[in-house]
Design an enzyme around this catalytic site. Structure first.
Site, PDB file in Angstrom:
ATOM      1  N   GLU A  50       0.811  -1.233   0.000  1.00 11.81           N
ATOM      2  CA  GLU A  50       0.000   0.000   0.000  1.00 11.81           C
ATOM      3  C   GLU A  50       0.835   1.270   0.000  1.00 11.81           C
ATOM      4  O   GLU A  50       0.693   2.135   0.878  1.00 11.81           O
ATOM      5  CB  GLU A  50      -0.951  -0.013   1.204  1.00 11.81           C
ATOM      6  CG  GLU A  50      -2.009  -1.084   1.086  1.00 11.81           C
ATOM      7  CD  GLU A  50      -3.086  -0.997   2.180  1.00 11.81           C
ATOM      8  OE1 GLU A  50      -2.850  -0.378   3.213  1.00 11.81           O
ATOM      9  OE2 GLU A  50      -4.173  -1.558   1.966  1.00 11.81           O
ATOM     10  N   GLU A  91      -5.895  -8.182  -0.903  1.00 13.16           N
ATOM     11  CA  GLU A  91      -6.576  -7.943   0.371  1.00 13.16           C
ATOM     12  C   GLU A  91      -8.024  -7.601   0.083  1.00 13.16           C
ATOM     13  O   GLU A  91      -8.312  -6.794  -0.804  1.00 13.16           O
ATOM     14  CB  GLU A  91      -5.964  -6.769   1.151  1.00 13.16           C
ATOM     15  CG  GLU A  91      -4.645  -7.044   1.789  1.00 13.16           C
ATOM     16  CD  GLU A  91      -4.126  -5.863   2.599  1.00 13.16           C
ATOM     17  OE1 GLU A  91      -4.935  -5.171   3.231  1.00 13.16           O
ATOM     18  OE2 GLU A  91      -2.909  -5.656   2.577  1.00 13.16           O
TER      19      GLU A  91
HETATM   20  P1  P53 Z   1      -7.443  -2.942   9.623  1.00 11.36           P
HETATM   21  C1  P53 Z   1      -6.991   1.112   6.311  1.00 11.36           C
HETATM   22  C2  P53 Z   1      -6.468   1.336   7.578  1.00 11.36           C
HETATM   23  C3  P53 Z   1      -5.329   0.663   7.979  1.00 11.36           C
HETATM   24  C4  P53 Z   1      -4.678  -0.179   7.101  1.00 11.36           C
HETATM   25  O1  P53 Z   1      -7.163  -2.788   8.059  1.00 11.36           O
HETATM   26  C5  P53 Z   1      -5.189  -0.385   5.836  1.00 11.36           C
HETATM   27  C6  P53 Z   1      -6.395   0.221   5.446  1.00 11.36           C
HETATM   28  C7  P53 Z   1      -7.074  -0.076   4.160  1.00 11.36           C
HETATM   29  O2  P53 Z   1      -6.505   0.384   3.080  1.00 11.36           O
HETATM   30  O3  P53 Z   1      -4.543  -1.177   4.979  1.00 11.36           O
HETATM   31  C8  P53 Z   1      -4.642  -2.572   4.946  1.00 11.36           C
HETATM   32  O4  P53 Z   1      -6.491  -3.956  10.107  1.00 11.36           O
HETATM   33  C9  P53 Z   1      -3.319  -3.151   5.385  1.00 11.36           C
HETATM   34  C10 P53 Z   1      -3.424  -4.234   6.398  1.00 11.36           C
HETATM   35  C11 P53 Z   1      -4.600  -3.998   7.308  1.00 11.36           C
HETATM   36  C12 P53 Z   1      -5.867  -4.024   6.459  1.00 11.36           C
HETATM   37  O5  P53 Z   1      -5.821  -2.985   5.530  1.00 11.36           O
HETATM   38  O6  P53 Z   1      -7.189  -1.589  10.174  1.00 11.36           O
HETATM   39  O7  P53 Z   1      -2.505  -3.560   4.302  1.00 11.36           O
HETATM   40  O8  P53 Z   1      -2.193  -4.352   7.062  1.00 11.36           O
HETATM   41  O9  P53 Z   1      -4.682  -4.906   8.342  1.00 11.36           O
HETATM   42  C13 P53 Z   1      -7.152  -3.912   7.238  1.00 11.36           C
HETATM   43  O10 P53 Z   1      -8.861  -3.379   9.736  1.00 11.36           O
END
Ligand code: P53
Length: 503
Positions: free
Chosen positions: A197, A401
């Site tokens: 990301e 993801e």
């Molecule tokens: P969580 C949003 C916020 C934080 C991380 O998020 C994010 C995103 C979405 O783009 O990125 C990805 O765990 C990331 C993962 C993460 C997943 O989203 O906050 O690549 O590491 O766990 C889900 O629910």
């Protein structure tokens, strides 16, 4: 026709949220190890200390004050330290993934397991040996590794001693690390993602950034992941430039070591809609989307697009390109576009958030339901984004993801009936099928996030579960770590068995 026969079904994880073993076998400290737990009332934070003993905290995405160092505090809980302990459960977990029929497992290597300080001359053999065992176990079960080299992983030492990715020296340290793992695992891993990301990285957490502007961090509002205070945005863009040059150079190094390697760029590309047909909403949404696509444009087209400067202008930022950078970006583009898709965001001209790029914030969408964490559920949006991205890049796409964070209830008999998760995944798989069948978009694979329960990156909670395998662990680290199969486990097993025909 449906899904191609070689479609890569699987799941996705990241070391900082899954592995644990944070100080075992010579692993160094990563900034991720300094992030406390959190929840709705108390966002996750990082404590820092100046040499004179003064202490303070910053939120995710903020920069650390210049001269301070991130620290661990007694009496606070740090979810990455044990996480859900893949470090000691990898055999059991891989067997469960194999039972579901996984063809691929996305996982990340922890930089500080391989180079504990980041700038070490020699890698840590115990760290390398761990991933040998993991990849061997996967290959024994016929599971292909999809390896993220850098997933929210920042060696603390590189942040403290060099100022993180704002410093060009990080390019060399990253390349030393990437080349080491390419060489070591050249016969075990084929699919790589250079950086997770890239469009939502920022601050101290993921880029190791520090500056004076953040010195009164205590008095500032806390920022969401991916958001950066305006004053620091210039620093962020320069750091991300170094990261993209590093990614291109990693592509180059990879092909020399093994020409069969498939190199992926990875972005957060949840979609964006205009709130109305008012032209300012429509153009606003378009311009907002460009803040994410800027990075894939550089990584695939090999140059900064015309509109980059208009984004930089918002922050009064001028990019510093060194001699050779333009040629490097042009010569070594990525092979495939990997992306995360969780939701869609609505851009509205009155309440637009102008700093985030991955589609995380925005106005409510009256047509969509949301998860308990407020993320809109939008399977059709995935079909839209698949088309948008293929139109723009004509490169194979990999959804690395996707998923729904939800609270699960364990019944008295130990079963977990997560029908909401099944509904979410079913809808999104259906959308991928439509993109393949009706729109003829080439999709390489699908790896739903947190296929086994892991720590939430954004909130630090365990309660925000994505898994098809339940792990007995709570928000404060209490639990047996015992694994159990949720209802979605059997459902996904059947999906894979029928190659997506029976949903
Ligand atoms: P969580 C949003 C916020 C934080 C991380 O998020 C994010 C995103 C979405 O783009 O990125 C990805 O765990 C990331 C993962 C993460 C997943 O989203 O906050 O690549 O590491 O766990 C889900 O629910």
């Amino acid at each position: 026709m449906g899904f191609p026969q070689n479609f890569l079904w699987g799941g996705a994880t990241a070391a900082n949220q899954y592995e644990g073993g944070y100080a075992e076998d010579g692993k160094g400290l990563a900034v991720a190890d300094l992030i406390t737990d959190g929840n709705k009332e108390q966002p996750r934070r990082i404590f820092y200390r100046f040499p004179d003993g003064r202490e303070g905290t910053i939120g995710l995405g903020e920069c650390i004050p210049a001269g301070a160092q991130g620290i661990l505090k007694d009496d606070y809980y740090y979810p990455s330290h044990v996480a859900t302990d893949f470090y000691h459960h990898y055999k059991e977990d891989i067997a469960l993934f194999a039972e579901m029929g996984f063809k691929v497992l996305r996982l990340s290597i922890s930089w500080t397991r391989i180079f504990p300080n980041g700038d070490d001359q020699q890698p840590n053999e115990a760290g390398l040996a761990f991933y040998d065992k993991v990849f061997d176990e996967m290959l024994t079960h016929g599971i292909e590794p999809l390896v993220t080299i850098l997933h929210f992983d920042m060696p603390v030492h590189l942040a403290t001693a060099y100022g993180g990715w704002a410093n060009r020296k990080l390019i060399d340290f990253y390349l030393r690390y990437a080349s080491t793992v390419f060489q070591r695992y050249r016969n075990k891993v084929k699919y790589w993602v250079t950086v997770n990301e890239v469009n939502v990285l920022g601050g101290y957490w993921t880029l190791g950034l520090s500056n004076d502007a953040a010195s009164e961090a205590g008095s500032k509002k806390s920022y969401n992941q991916g958001e950066t205070p305006d004053a620091e945005a210039g620093l962020k863009f320069q750091a991300l430039h170094h990261l993209m040059v590093a990614s291109a150079l990693a592509n180059k190094a990879a092909k020399i070591i093994n020409p069969d390697f498939q190199m992926g760029a990875m972005l957060a590309l949840s979609g964006i809609y205009p709130a109305t047909c008012h032209p300012e909403d429509v153009f606003g949404a378009y311009a907002f989307r460009r803040k994410a696509l800027l990075f894939s444009d550089v990584l695939f087209h090999g140059e900064y697009p015309n509109y980059a400067q208009s984004i930089f202008d918002e922050y009064g930022f001028t990019l510093k390109m060194e001699q050779g950078d333009a040629e490097i970006l042009k010569a070594y583009p990525s092979d495939f576009l990997a992306f995360s898709y969780y939701r869609t965001t609505v851009f509205d001209r009155f309440s637009a958030n102008t700093t985030t790029t991955g589609g995380q914030q925005g106005a409510p969408n009256p047509y969509l339901q949301t998860t308990a964490w407020g993320w809109p559920i939008d399977p059709d949006g995935l079909r839209y984004v698949l088309n948008e991205l293929y139109d723009r890049y004509q490169k194979p796409l990999f959804i690395v993801e996707n998923g729904m964070g939800a609270k699960d209830t364990v019944n008295a008999d130990g079963t977990i009936e997560d029908d909401y998760r099944i509904d979410y995944l079913r809808g999104h798989i259906r959308a991928i099928k439509e993109a393949i069948e009706k729109d003829h978009v080439p999709v390489m694979g699908y790896t739903p996030w947190g296929c086994i329960d892991i720590v939430s990156a954004g909130t630090g909670e365990m309660a925000k579960r994505y898994g098809m395998i339940y792990v007995d662990m709570d928000d404060k680290g209490h639990g047996t770590l015992k694994r159990s199969r949720k209802k979605s486990f059997y459902w996904y097993q059947h999906v894979i068995k029928t190659n997506g025909e029976e949903l």
